[in-house]
Design an enzyme around this catalytic site. Structure first.
Site, PDB file in Angstrom:
ATOM      1  N   GLN A 105      48.950  22.204 -48.881  1.00 32.93           N
ATOM      2  CA  GLN A 105      50.082  22.399 -47.973  1.00 32.93           C
ATOM      3  C   GLN A 105      50.064  23.795 -47.377  1.00 32.93           C
ATOM      4  O   GLN A 105      49.285  24.668 -47.781  1.00 32.93           O
ATOM      5  CB  GLN A 105      51.392  22.163 -48.734  1.00 32.93           C
ATOM      6  CG  GLN A 105      51.541  23.023 -49.982  1.00 32.93           C
ATOM      7  CD  GLN A 105      52.685  22.567 -50.871  1.00 32.93           C
ATOM      8  OE1 GLN A 105      53.629  23.315 -51.087  1.00 32.93           O
ATOM      9  NE2 GLN A 105      52.596  21.350 -51.394  1.00 32.93           N
ATOM     10  N   HIS A 107      53.066  26.686 -45.372  1.00 29.62           N
ATOM     11  CA  HIS A 107      54.426  26.972 -44.928  1.00 29.62           C
ATOM     12  C   HIS A 107      54.365  27.839 -43.678  1.00 29.62           C
ATOM     13  O   HIS A 107      53.572  28.790 -43.605  1.00 29.62           O
ATOM     14  CB  HIS A 107      55.210  27.722 -46.014  1.00 29.62           C
ATOM     15  CG  HIS A 107      55.137  27.073 -47.358  1.00 29.62           C
ATOM     16  ND1 HIS A 107      55.668  25.837 -47.609  1.00 29.62           N
ATOM     17  CD2 HIS A 107      54.585  27.499 -48.522  1.00 29.62           C
ATOM     18  CE1 HIS A 107      55.452  25.524 -48.881  1.00 29.62           C
ATOM     19  NE2 HIS A 107      54.788  26.516 -49.444  1.00 29.62           N
ATOM     20  N   GLU A 124      55.793  33.320 -50.700  1.00 25.01           N
ATOM     21  CA  GLU A 124      56.118  33.034 -52.103  1.00 25.01           C
ATOM     22  C   GLU A 124      55.202  33.796 -53.044  1.00 25.01           C
ATOM     23  O   GLU A 124      54.138  34.293 -52.658  1.00 25.01           O
ATOM     24  CB  GLU A 124      55.992  31.528 -52.368  1.00 25.01           C
ATOM     25  CG  GLU A 124      54.600  30.974 -52.100  1.00 25.01           C
ATOM     26  CD  GLU A 124      54.589  29.456 -52.035  1.00 25.01           C
ATOM     27  OE1 GLU A 124      55.182  28.818 -52.914  1.00 25.01           O
ATOM     28  OE2 GLU A 124      53.965  28.897 -51.107  1.00 25.01           O
ATOM     29  N   HIS A 182      47.318  26.272 -49.329  1.00 27.38           N
ATOM     30  CA  HIS A 182      47.262  26.441 -50.778  1.00 27.38           C
ATOM     31  C   HIS A 182      47.613  25.147 -51.499  1.00 27.38           C
ATOM     32  O   HIS A 182      48.172  24.225 -50.901  1.00 27.38           O
ATOM     33  CB  HIS A 182      48.232  27.547 -51.213  1.00 27.38           C
ATOM     34  CG  HIS A 182      49.669  27.257 -50.864  1.00 27.38           C
ATOM     35  ND1 HIS A 182      50.208  27.564 -49.637  1.00 27.38           N
ATOM     36  CD2 HIS A 182      50.663  26.672 -51.568  1.00 27.38           C
ATOM     37  CE1 HIS A 182      51.476  27.194 -49.598  1.00 27.38           C
ATOM     38  NE2 HIS A 182      51.779  26.640 -50.769  1.00 27.38           N
ATOM     39  N   ARG A 202      52.767  19.249 -45.423  1.00 28.76           N
ATOM     40  CA  ARG A 202      51.760  18.652 -46.301  1.00 28.76           C
ATOM     41  C   ARG A 202      50.545  18.276 -45.467  1.00 28.76           C
ATOM     42  O   ARG A 202      50.639  17.562 -44.470  1.00 28.76           O
ATOM     43  CB  ARG A 202      52.356  17.425 -46.999  1.00 28.76           C
ATOM     44  CG  ARG A 202      51.602  16.944 -48.208  1.00 28.76           C
ATOM     45  CD  ARG A 202      52.296  15.745 -48.857  1.00 28.76           C
ATOM     46  NE  ARG A 202      53.582  16.093 -49.436  1.00 28.76           N
ATOM     47  CZ  ARG A 202      54.740  15.501 -49.115  1.00 28.76           C
ATOM     48  NH1 ARG A 202      54.765  14.545 -48.214  1.00 28.76           N
ATOM     49  NH2 ARG A 202      55.852  15.883 -49.700  1.00 28.76           N
TER      50      ARG A 202
END
Length: 354
Positions: A105, A107, A124, A182, A202
Site C-alpha cells: 500500500q 499513503h 508514520e 510499503h 491498496r
C-alpha cells in the site's frame, strides 16, 4: 486533571492474530484482532476513557466511557499550546498484530489528500515489538522504475519483486514518509505512530478474499499518482536493539563509569508527532515533567510498571499511582506536572514538539 487510561478501538482485519488479546491486555470479544487504536480521536475508531477503578482487561461495554474527543472538547487545555496550530487532533497510535502479511500500500501526502480526499495524508513510524524468525517488511523500491513499469508489475502480479525486502528485529524503528510503498510482513507485531488519518491506497493484496468471499478493493490509479517511483536515496530512520545501548539517561547524555540501567532515546519526529522510547529498571525511578506545551501519551509495550504523579504541580510527593501492564496506554494532559515511572518496563512516549 488526572492521568487517564484509555480503552482501544479494535479492528478485526483478515490478517490479524491473537497476541493483542492474549499478551497485550486488549479487550475484544472476537477472535483474531488486527489493530488496537490506542490513542485515537478518528471517526473510524475512537479511544475511550476508562474509569480509574477499571481492571486491566475491562469487559464492560463502551457505553458510559467517554470518548476521548468529547473529553478534549470539554478540556481543550489538556492538548497543550502546540496543538493550537492544528484544526484536529494530530496523532493516531496503534498496536498492530500481523499474523498474515498486510497488503502492499501507499499513503498520499497532505497536499494531495486534502485536495482530493478531504482529509490528511499519512506519514508514520513503525516500532518493531515482536517478530517471528525470518519476518520482513517491504519498504520502497529496489531501483528507479517508471510508473509504466510499476503498473505492469501490478497487472502481472510481480510487484513484490520490485520492492526492497528488509528483515526486521525486535527494537527496529522505521520512519516512513507519505508516498513510500510499503507492507508489513507476516509474523510482526509493532507499534505505529502516525498522522491522524485512515487513508490508504491498496496496490496489491495477494489475491486474498475477505470474509464475504470477495477480493478487497485496490486503488491502483490513485496509488500511481502519489507513490514515489525511485529507489530510496537513503534508508528511513532505523535503529536496532544492537546499536541503541545506554544512549541517554533521564538526566541526559553523560559520561559515566557504569551505564545507567534506565534510559530514554529519541526515535523520530515530524510535524505531527515526536516519539521516544523509555526503558526503566526496578532499581530506578524516571522522572518526567509534562508542561503546558503538549500532552503526553505513554504506552507500556513490555514488562510491568507503575505510573505515579502529584496531586498538583506544587506537591512534593507522588500520591496517586496506576499500575501498568503490557498494552496499557495513558493520556497525560498538558500541564500535569511531574510524573514518576517505576518498575521494569519499556514505554513508547508520544507528544507534540515545535
Amino acid at each position: 486533571m488526572e492521568v487517564y487510561r484509555l480503552e482501544a478501538a479494535c479492528k478485526d482485519y483478515l490478517w490479524g492474530g491473537e497476541k493483542l488479546k492474549s499478551e497485550y491486555h486488549i479487550t475484544y470479544s472476537g477472535t483474531a484482532l488486527a489493530e488496537a487504536w490506542m490513542l485515537s480521536c478518528h471517526k473510524d475508531g475512537e479511544s475511550r476513557i476508562l474509569p480509574a477503578e477499571a481492571p486491566s482487561i475491562d469487559p464492560s461495554p463502551a457505553e458510559g466511557k467517554e470518548r476521548l474527543s468529547l473529553f478534549l472538547e470539554r478540556h481543550p487545555e489538556a492538548l497543550g499550546t502546540i496543538a493550537g496550530q492544528f484544526a484536529f487532533f494530530p496523532i493516531l497510535i496503534k498496536l498492530i498484530d500481523a499474523k498474515l502479511p498486510l497488503s502492499v500500500q501507499v499513503h498520499p501526502d497532505d497536499e494531495y489528500a486534502l485536495k482530493y480526499e478531504g482529509q490528511l495524508g499519512k506519514t508514520e513510524m513503525w516500532i518493531i515489538l515482536e517478530r517471528e524468525e525470518g519476518a520482513f517488511l517491504y519498504l520502497g523500491f529496489k531501483e528507479d522504475y517508471s510508473k509504466e513499469e510499476i503498473q505492469k508489475a501490478i497487472q502481472e502480479n510481480y510487484l513484490t519483486d520490485l520492492l526492497k525486502k528488509i528483515p526486521v528485529e525486535k527494537g527496529d524503528v522505521f520512519l516512513i514518509e507519505a508516498g513510500t510503498v510499503h507492507a508489513i510482513g507476516a509474523g510482526i507485531l509493532l507499534a505505529e505512530v502516525q498522522e491522524n488519518s485512515n487513508l490508504t491506497y491498496r496496490v496489491y493484496d495477494y489475491g486474498r478474499k475477505d470474509k464475504y468471499g470477495k477480493e478487497r478493493e485496490l486503488h491502483i490509479e490513485k496509488a500511481l499518482k502519489v507513490l514515489h517511483t525511485g529507489r530510496l536515496a537513503k534508508m528511513p530512520a532505523r535503529f536496532t536493539s544492537e546499536n541503541i545501548g545506554n544512549c541517554a539517561s533521564s538526566e541526559g547524555m553523560k559520561k559515566q563509569e557504569k551505564p545507567r540501567l534506565s534510559y530514554i532515546e529519541r526515535l523520530g519526529s515530524c510535524k505531527y508527532f515526536t516519539v521516544e522510547r523509555l526503558k526503566t529498571a526496578s532499581e530506578e525511578v524516571y522522572r518526567r515533567k509534562v508542561n503546558e506545551d503538549s500532552f503526553l501519551f505513554a504506552m507500556l509495550v513490555d514488562g510491568k510498571a507503575e505510573l505515579s504523579w502529584q496531586e498538583s504541580p506544587e506537591s512534593q510527593n507522588p500520591i496517586h499511582s496506576i499500575k501498568a501492564e503490557k498494552g496499557n496506554g495513558f493520556f497525560i494532559p498538558a500541564g500535569r506536572g511531574e510524573l514518576f515511572f517505576s518498575g521494569e518496563g519499556e514505554w513508547i512516549l508520544s507528544f507534540l514538539e515545535l
